[in-house]
Structures are given as C-alpha cells and as structure tokens.
Design a protein around this motif. Structure first.
Motif, PDB file in Angstrom:
ATOM      1  N   ALA A   1       2.211   3.177  11.958  1.00  8.19           N
ATOM      2  CA  ALA A   1       2.917   4.251  11.264  1.00  8.19           C
ATOM      3  C   ALA A   1       2.540   4.280   9.785  1.00  8.19           C
ATOM      4  CB  ALA A   1       4.427   4.076  11.426  1.00  8.19           C
ATOM      5  N   ARG A   2       2.358   3.103   9.193  1.00  8.14           N
ATOM      6  CA  ARG A   2       1.917   3.007   7.801  1.00  8.14           C
ATOM      7  C   ARG A   2       0.574   3.705   7.604  1.00  8.14           C
ATOM      8  NH1 ARG A   2      -0.501  -1.670   5.565  1.00  8.14           N
ATOM      9  NH2 ARG A   2      -1.620  -1.726   7.537  1.00  8.14           N
ATOM     10  N   ASP A   3      -0.302   3.615   8.618  1.00 11.16           N
ATOM     11  CA  ASP A   3      -1.637   4.202   8.506  1.00 11.16           C
ATOM     12  C   ASP A   3      -1.578   5.717   8.318  1.00 11.16           C
ATOM     13  OD1 ASP A   3      -2.702   1.683   8.826  1.00 11.16           O
ATOM     14  OD2 ASP A   3      -3.145   1.933  10.961  1.00 11.16           O
ATOM     15  N   ARG A   4      -0.583   6.374   8.913  1.00 10.58           N
ATOM     16  CA  ARG A   4      -0.505   7.839   8.752  1.00 10.58           C
ATOM     17  C   ARG A   4      -0.173   8.204   7.308  1.00 10.58           C
ATOM     18  NH1 ARG A   4       4.807   6.849   9.308  1.00 10.58           N
ATOM     19  NH2 ARG A   4       6.357   8.505   9.029  1.00 10.58           N
ATOM     20  N   LEU A   5       0.617   7.355   6.634  1.00 11.05           N
ATOM     21  CA  LEU A   5       0.950   7.608   5.237  1.00 11.05           C
ATOM     22  C   LEU A   5      -0.269   7.395   4.345  1.00 11.05           C
ATOM     23  CD1 LEU A   5       4.488   5.967   4.898  1.00 11.05           C
ATOM     24  CD2 LEU A   5       3.866   8.260   5.691  1.00 11.05           C
ATOM     25  N   GLN A   6      -1.041   6.351   4.629  1.00 11.10           N
ATOM     26  CA  GLN A   6      -2.261   6.112   3.862  1.00 11.10           C
ATOM     27  C   GLN A   6      -3.202   7.307   3.963  1.00 11.10           C
ATOM     28  OE1 GLN A   6      -3.755   1.777   3.555  1.00 11.10           O
ATOM     29  NE2 GLN A   6      -3.109   1.984   5.677  1.00 11.10           N
ATOM     30  N   ALA A   7      -3.358   7.818   5.179  1.00  9.95           N
ATOM     31  CA  ALA A   7      -4.266   8.952   5.388  1.00  9.95           C
ATOM     32  C   ALA A   7      -3.767  10.203   4.680  1.00  9.95           C
ATOM     33  CB  ALA A   7      -4.433   9.219   6.883  1.00  9.95           C
ATOM     34  N   ALA A   8      -2.483  10.492   4.817  1.00  7.84           N
ATOM     35  CA  ALA A   8      -1.940  11.724   4.251  1.00  7.84           C
ATOM     36  C   ALA A   8      -1.938  11.710   2.726  1.00  7.84           C
ATOM     37  CB  ALA A   8      -0.525  11.959   4.776  1.00  7.84           C
TER      38      ALA A   8
ATOM     39  N   ALA B   1      -0.067   0.606  -3.114  1.00  8.77           N
ATOM     40  CA  ALA B   1      -0.031  -0.140  -1.851  1.00  8.77           C
ATOM     41  C   ALA B   1       1.027   0.492  -0.948  1.00  8.77           C
ATOM     42  CB  ALA B   1       0.292  -1.604  -2.100  1.00  8.77           C
ATOM     43  N   VAL B   2       0.630   0.866   0.246  1.00  3.39           N
ATOM     44  CA  VAL B   2       1.569   1.383   1.242  1.00  3.39           C
ATOM     45  C   VAL B   2       1.799   0.268   2.249  1.00  3.39           C
ATOM     46  CG1 VAL B   2       2.078   3.238   2.871  1.00  3.39           C
ATOM     47  CG2 VAL B   2       0.572   3.678   0.918  1.00  3.39           C
ATOM     48  N   ILE B   3       3.047  -0.170   2.378  1.00  4.47           N
ATOM     49  CA  ILE B   3       3.324  -1.355   3.187  1.00  4.47           C
ATOM     50  C   ILE B   3       4.210  -1.015   4.376  1.00  4.47           C
ATOM     51  CG2 ILE B   3       3.018  -2.830   1.178  1.00  4.47           C
ATOM     52  CD1 ILE B   3       6.049  -3.251   1.124  1.00  4.47           C
ATOM     53  N   ALA B   4       4.237  -1.924   5.345  1.00  2.00           N
ATOM     54  CA  ALA B   4       4.941  -1.691   6.608  1.00  2.00           C
ATOM     55  C   ALA B   4       6.173  -2.570   6.750  1.00  2.00           C
ATOM     56  CB  ALA B   4       3.991  -1.919   7.784  1.00  2.00           C
ATOM     57  N   THR B   5       6.737  -2.994   5.614  1.00  2.00           N
ATOM     58  CA  THR B   5       7.967  -3.795   5.608  1.00  2.00           C
ATOM     59  C   THR B   5       8.907  -3.201   4.563  1.00  2.00           C
ATOM     60  OG1 THR B   5       7.242  -5.295   3.860  1.00  2.00           O
ATOM     61  CG2 THR B   5       6.625  -5.876   6.120  1.00  2.00           C
ATOM     62  N   GLY B   6      10.113  -3.773   4.464  1.00  2.00           N
ATOM     63  CA  GLY B   6      10.968  -3.425   3.344  1.00  2.00           C
ATOM     64  C   GLY B   6      10.357  -3.907   2.048  1.00  2.00           C
TER      65      GLY B   6
ATOM     66  N   ASP C   1      -8.580  -4.357   2.001  1.00  3.43           N
ATOM     67  CA  ASP C   1      -7.447  -3.824   1.240  1.00  3.43           C
ATOM     68  C   ASP C   1      -7.248  -4.597  -0.059  1.00  3.43           C
ATOM     69  OD1 ASP C   1      -7.156  -2.390   3.592  1.00  3.43           O
ATOM     70  OD2 ASP C   1      -5.000  -2.704   3.751  1.00  3.43           O
ATOM     71  N   ALA C   2      -7.141  -5.911   0.058  1.00  2.00           N
ATOM     72  CA  ALA C   2      -6.886  -6.738  -1.123  1.00  2.00           C
ATOM     73  C   ALA C   2      -8.021  -6.614  -2.132  1.00  2.00           C
ATOM     74  CB  ALA C   2      -6.699  -8.194  -0.709  1.00  2.00           C
ATOM     75  N   ALA C   3      -9.268  -6.559  -1.644  1.00  2.00           N
ATOM     76  CA  ALA C   3     -10.405  -6.421  -2.554  1.00  2.00           C
ATOM     77  C   ALA C   3     -10.330  -5.110  -3.324  1.00  2.00           C
ATOM     78  CB  ALA C   3     -11.713  -6.503  -1.768  1.00  2.00           C
ATOM     79  N   ALA C   4      -9.905  -4.046  -2.650  1.00  3.81           N
ATOM     80  CA  ALA C   4      -9.790  -2.743  -3.320  1.00  3.81           C
ATOM     81  C   ALA C   4      -8.694  -2.775  -4.384  1.00  3.81           C
ATOM     82  CB  ALA C   4      -9.506  -1.657  -2.287  1.00  3.81           C
TER      83      ALA C   4
ATOM     84  N   VAL D   1      -7.034   6.917  -8.662  1.00  2.00           N
ATOM     85  CA  VAL D   1      -6.005   5.982  -8.201  1.00  2.00           C
ATOM     86  C   VAL D   1      -6.456   5.430  -6.854  1.00  2.00           C
ATOM     87  CG1 VAL D   1      -3.598   5.722  -7.509  1.00  2.00           C
ATOM     88  CG2 VAL D   1      -4.190   7.224  -9.425  1.00  2.00           C
ATOM     89  N   ILE D   2      -6.491   4.130  -6.702  1.00  2.00           N
ATOM     90  CA  ILE D   2      -6.964   3.487  -5.470  1.00  2.00           C
ATOM     91  C   ILE D   2      -5.765   3.158  -4.589  1.00  2.00           C
ATOM     92  CG2 ILE D   2      -8.266   1.573  -4.490  1.00  2.00           C
ATOM     93  CD1 ILE D   2      -9.884   3.565  -6.252  1.00  2.00           C
ATOM     94  N   LEU D   3      -5.795   3.648  -3.369  1.00  2.00           N
ATOM     95  CA  LEU D   3      -4.703   3.420  -2.413  1.00  2.00           C
ATOM     96  C   LEU D   3      -5.201   2.572  -1.255  1.00  2.00           C
ATOM     97  CD1 LEU D   3      -2.106   5.937  -1.093  1.00  2.00           C
ATOM     98  CD2 LEU D   3      -3.520   4.707   0.546  1.00  2.00           C
ATOM     99  N   SER D   4      -4.406   1.584  -0.860  1.00  2.00           N
ATOM    100  CA  SER D   4      -4.727   0.773   0.310  1.00  2.00           C
ATOM    101  C   SER D   4      -3.439   0.163   0.856  1.00  2.00           C
ATOM    102  CB  SER D   4      -5.770  -0.287  -0.034  1.00  2.00           C
ATOM    103  OG  SER D   4      -6.404  -0.757   1.143  1.00  2.00           O
ATOM    104  N   GLY D   5      -3.600  -0.812   1.779  1.00  2.00           N
ATOM    105  CA  GLY D   5      -2.447  -1.289   2.521  1.00  2.00           C
ATOM    106  C   GLY D   5      -2.046  -2.730   2.306  1.00  2.00           C
ATOM    107  N   LEU D   6      -2.562  -3.390   1.264  1.00  2.00           N
ATOM    108  CA  LEU D   6      -2.167  -4.745   0.870  1.00  2.00           C
ATOM    109  C   LEU D   6      -2.587  -5.825   1.870  1.00  2.00           C
ATOM    110  CD1 LEU D   6      -0.472  -5.609  -1.761  1.00  2.00           C
ATOM    111  CD2 LEU D   6       1.347  -6.167  -0.147  1.00  2.00           C
TER     112      LEU D   6
END
Length: 283
Positions: free
Chosen positions: A218-225, A173-178, A157-160, A147-152
């Motif tokens: 803050a979003r970056d910590r979720l991507q890492a974890a 995709a882990v995002i930093a908005t609603g 990110d988009a290429a992945a 499963v490929i995870l990135s931040g949109l």
C-alpha cells in the motif's frame, strides 16, 4: 498539530478519526466526509444525513480519537485529512484508494511542488554499482533542487535518502508503519535526520501501527502517486519494486530505469525487462 482550519474542521477531523478507530473502511469514510457539492443529489425526504447515522459510534470512539490527536500533537506530528485544503493534489489520482488521513512529520511544504519530486526505488540488496548510482543520482538531482522521495528501506532507498541529505537537499520518506517507529528499526536515526534536515516523513497509519506485507505494498502506491517521475535503480523481475512501477503506470507517471551493467544477475532482470518492453526509459 493539524492542518485544518477552525473548530468546525477540528470537530470533523475528530469524527473521522473516531470512525476510523471504530473500524469503518476507508472508502466509506471518504464518502461520508465529501463536501456537499461533491455528493450526489438526494431526494428531499428529510432523512438524517450519512454522518448523523453514525452519531452513537462516533460518541463511543471519540475518547480514542482525542487521545490519538493529543499524542500526535505532543510528538509534533501533523494529521492531514483528505478534505484539508493542503492535502496533496497528487494523491487525488488514487480516487477511492487515497488515504483518508496522512500523518506527517517535517516540512509539508515539500508536497506543494509536486513537479520537483523524483521517486527513487530499488532492491534492498543492490550491487555495489547500484548502491553507488542511487547515492550519486540522488545527490546530483538534489543539488539541482529536486526533492528525492523513497521508502526508507535498506539498499537503494537508504542510498537515495543519504545522497539527497549529503547534497544538503530535501528528501521525503514514505513509510508503512506509524510515525513513532521506523522500519527497519536500524533506520530510526536516518528517519530522524530526514526530519531534522528539513525533509518529510509520511505515513497513512496511526501511531504504533506495525509493518506488514500489505502495508508495504500500500505504501508503494503513495510513492508512485507522489512522484513526478519514478527511477528504478535495480530490481528483480518479481521484486517488490515492481509494485511501485505498476502503480506509477496506473497513475501515468513517467518511469525510468538504469540499464543493467551485467547480464548475469537476477537482481537486474527487472530493469532489463522494463527497458526492453518500453515500460521504462533509460536514465
């Protein structure tokens, strides 16, 4: 839609959402809703419990919580409180910094196999070689069942995400908005495609929350974890990608980086430093 069981759990969820709407900080919310077994022992003084002390605040904010829950259900968004049985185990590594609520749209089952998740991150302005590599690696790893995870974001990110989708694989995709918006707005179609293809979009923020610098970090910590391994495609020495790297180090996630294909670009200096220092292994 919510991932808690029974009327009691839904009532707890609404209490949690009400107190968040009233402005209680996350660490306080985490302590309030711990199970009785996880709380420190207290003297039997017959005093009100922690949550009872907030009864008036809950009652005042409860209409807002009910409205938000109804809007999420209508939009097909799952709200996952940290006390739910299927809250991602990987996020418990964050301790007091874990989200009290996750908002999810798509297949939450992707989080139940954490060892399969590969985080791919990098600059928003990669070289053509970096863009090609992000797409190719995501495609190849998705074909293997990862499963490929990135931040949109733009660039790596988009290429992945696109690479995983074109392999008919799954991507998160882990995002930093609603969840009712995309950042950047130009990636709304990509966000929708991820969900429609059996992937998952995650956020810790309520509907209509706009992006800002703090939320991106803050979003970056979720991507890492959430990543079993983290791969850096390209980044500068002071790139935002380095936030994700530092979080991955904190949570003891293996880190990999692509060796720079040239010595002349500042956008590759982060990769060079990570590899030379041994903080990352070559991919």
């Amino acid at each position: 839609m919510l991932n808690v069981e029974g009327a009691t759990s839904e009532a707890q969820l609404l209490e949690l959402m009400a107190l968040r709407a009233a402005g209680l900080p996350p660490r306080k919310l985490l302590r309030l809703f711990l199970s009785d077994e996880a709380k420190p022992a207290e003297l039997p003084l017959d005093l009100p419990t922690d949550i009872d002390c907030y009864h008036e605040m809950i009652e005042q904010a409860l209409p807002l919580a009910k409205e938000e829950l109804a809007r999420c259900r209508q939009a097909g968004i799952t709200i996952l409180p940290y006390f739910a049985s299927d809250y991602p185990v990987a996020l418990h590594a964050l301790g007091g910094a874990r989200p009290v609520l996750l908002h999810a749209k798509g297949d939450l089952g992707l989080l139940q196999s954490p060892a399969s998740i590969l985080g791919i991150v990098g600059t928003r302005q990669p070289t053509s070689e970096g863009l090609t590599a992000a797409h190719r690696i995501a495609y190849e790893e998705a074909e293997k069942g990862r499963v490929i995870l990135s931040g949109l974001a733009y660039g790596c990110d988009a290429a992945a995400h696109h690479g995983a989708l074109e392999a008919t694989g799954r991507t998160i995709a882990v995002i930093a908005t609603g969840l009712n918006r995309a950042h950047p707005e130009a990636h709304q179609a990509l966000q929708d495609r991820i969900i429609a293809s059996g992937g998952l979009v995650l956020s810790e923020y309520p509907l209509a929350t706009p992006v800002d610098t703090y939320r991106l970090v803050a979003r970056d910590r979720l991507q890492a974890a959430l990543s079993a391994e983290l791969l850096v495609i390209e980044c500068g020495a002071k790139s935002g990608t380095m936030h994700t790297v530092r979080f991955a180090e904190k949570y003891h996630r293996p880190i990999f980086a692509l060796p720079p294909h040239t010595d002349r670009l500042p956008s590759l200096e982060g990769n060079r430093q990570l590899l030379q220092s041994g903080r990352a292994k070559p991919w």
